[in-house]
Design an enzyme around this catalytic site. Structure first.
Site, PDB file in Angstrom:
ATOM      1  CG  HIS A   2     -10.509 -28.180  16.195  1.00 63.40           C
ATOM      2  ND1 HIS A   2      -9.677 -27.911  15.134  1.00 63.40           N
ATOM      3  CD2 HIS A   2     -11.746 -28.322  15.664  1.00 63.40           C
ATOM      4  CE1 HIS A   2     -10.370 -27.919  14.014  1.00 63.40           C
ATOM      5  NE2 HIS A   2     -11.633 -28.169  14.306  1.00 63.40           N
ATOM      6  CD  GLU A  22      -6.695 -28.659  17.210  1.00 64.85           C
ATOM      7  OE1 GLU A  22      -7.250 -29.427  16.401  1.00 64.85           O
ATOM      8  OE2 GLU A  22      -6.383 -27.483  16.926  1.00 64.85           O
ATOM      9  CG  HIS A  48      -5.910 -25.299  14.513  1.00 63.79           C
ATOM     10  ND1 HIS A  48      -7.102 -25.970  14.442  1.00 63.79           N
ATOM     11  CD2 HIS A  48      -6.217 -24.020  14.184  1.00 63.79           C
ATOM     12  CE1 HIS A  48      -8.068 -25.157  14.087  1.00 63.79           C
ATOM     13  NE2 HIS A  48      -7.556 -23.959  13.921  1.00 63.79           N
ATOM     14  CD  GLU A  99      -2.880 -27.830  12.213  1.00 65.88           C
ATOM     15  OE1 GLU A  99      -3.957 -27.695  11.632  1.00 65.88           O
ATOM     16  OE2 GLU A  99      -2.793 -28.244  13.387  1.00 65.88           O
TER      17      GLU A  99
END
Ligand SMILES: O=C(O)CCC(=O)N[C@@H](CCC(=O)O)C(=O)O
Ligand SMILES: [Zn+2]
Length: 350
Positions: free
Chosen positions: A68, A71, A165, A229
């Site tokens: 993505h 990010e 991410h 994350e």
């Protein structure tokens, strides 16, 4: 002078593979060169660079970011590692494949261009009757690059893939990882210790297959694979990189040491969650009762409204059911919310 050698000279001088990839959003002619320390550098495509040190190795490491494009913190971490390797400041002890997943989405500072790349893996990029697009073509190529990388390493080797991410919302647990569904295979304490060393003590154990990059590497190649994350989405230059120091140090140890000794596993060091359910958006009229700044891991009481999808209302059916990745703007048919409940580790971990 061929195009390859044009970009090679600058890449060898500056190590800036990220800029080279952003300047070639969907394709870059393959090329290769060798560092003075004997490490072979192979550029397979835009955003895909492989390092093979001269020494004997034991682990095949895939580090992906920019799946993505908005990010940015993981992109900055991988950009720095690649530069340090190419400029000879970081000597590798393991094979490493770095992937900047979606360079065009980096350039537009968006999660994706046409379609969420991280819902197109495990073969979902190619569906009969569904028109291909750049992200679908890219997902198929990234699968092949990962497959070739692991195949070249051979069987009976350690394989890992950390897909890095950051989350759209803040999180009560700043860093957390998604452990892809293992189809009954045991979780690994050694991987939880790696994550803890990265500063990640919170892990969501998935209970169903997925179309994510980390699930693809886990399910198809048997890699120890996670979506990690590392914090919250921020534009380039606004990340407090001190928040990622443990992660960066642990990744450096992983790729530059023959072996890394982690601390003894202690279940009390972790907050583990089982994914309770995944709620998809099927109607244009989809909403959450909570505000946009409600954080990941916010818990709800049994009976609380969690989401409305058209006329369908979803209510918490477990006391403390907590939200993860709420996103009412996803495409119809895609995941708008995960919920989790605490998991007490019993068995099925080695
Ligand atoms: O914050 C969000 O809503 C999404 C952050 C993000 O991109 N998470 C990954 C998780 C992938 C997985 O479930 O393994 C994603 O949504 O693709
Ligand atoms: Zn993401």
């Amino acid at each position: 002078m061929t195009a390859n050698s044009e970009y090679l000279n600058e890449l060898q001088q500056q190590g800036d593979f990220l800029t080279l990839s952003r300047n070639n959003e969907w394709h870059l002619a393959p090329s290769a060169f060798t560092l003075s320390n004997g490490t072979t550098v192979t550029i397979h495509d835009t955003g895909v660079i492989e390092f093979q040190p001269k020494c004997a190795t034991t682990i095949d490491v895939v580090l992906s970011s920019a799946i993505h494009g908005n990010e940015t913190a993981p992109i900055e971490i991988c950009d720095e590692l690649i530069k340090r390797i190419i400029l000879g400041d970081l000597q590798l002890a393991q094979r490493v494949l770095f992937i900047f997943g979606n360079p065009q989405s980096i350039n537009i500072d968006k999660r994706f261009v046409e379609e969420n790349l991280n819902r197109l893996f495990n073969g979902h990029h190619t569906v009969e009757g569904v028109k291909m697009n750049n992200e679908r073509t890219r997902a198929a190529k990234l699968e092949q690059y990962v497959s070739d990388f692991y195949q070249r390493g051979g069987q009976q080797r350690e394989r890992c893939h950390y897909d890095l991410h950051t989350a759209i919302r803040g999180s009560k647990n700043d860093k957390f990882a998604v452990y892809p569904f293992l189809h009954g295979k045991p979780w690994k304490k050694s991987q939880l210790q790696f994550l803890l060393s990265c500063g990640v003590n919170t892990v969501l154990m998935m209970k169903s297959p997925a179309t994510t990059f980390s699930y693809y590497s886990s399910f198809v190649h048997g890699a120890d694979s996670f979506t990690v994350e590392l914090g919250q989405v921020k534009p380039f230059g606004e990340n407090d990189m001190s928040r990622f120091a443990k992660t960066k140090a642990t990744l450096i140890a992983l790729i530059s040491q023959k072996e890394v000794i982690y601390e003894e596993f202690d279940a009390s060091d972790f907050e583990l969650f089982a994914v309770h359910r995944s709620i998809n958006r099927t109607e244009h009229d989809f909403s959450f009762p909570f505000s946009d700044d409600a954080e990941n891991f916010t818990g709800f009481s049994k009976g609380d409204l969690l989401a409305k999808d058209g006329q369908t209302c979803y209510y918490a059916d477990v006391e403390g059911e907590a939200i993860i990745f709420p996103n009412a703007d996803v495409a119809l048919g895609q995941r708008a919310l995960l919920t989790v409940i605490p998991l007490q580790l019993t068995d099925n971990i080695i």
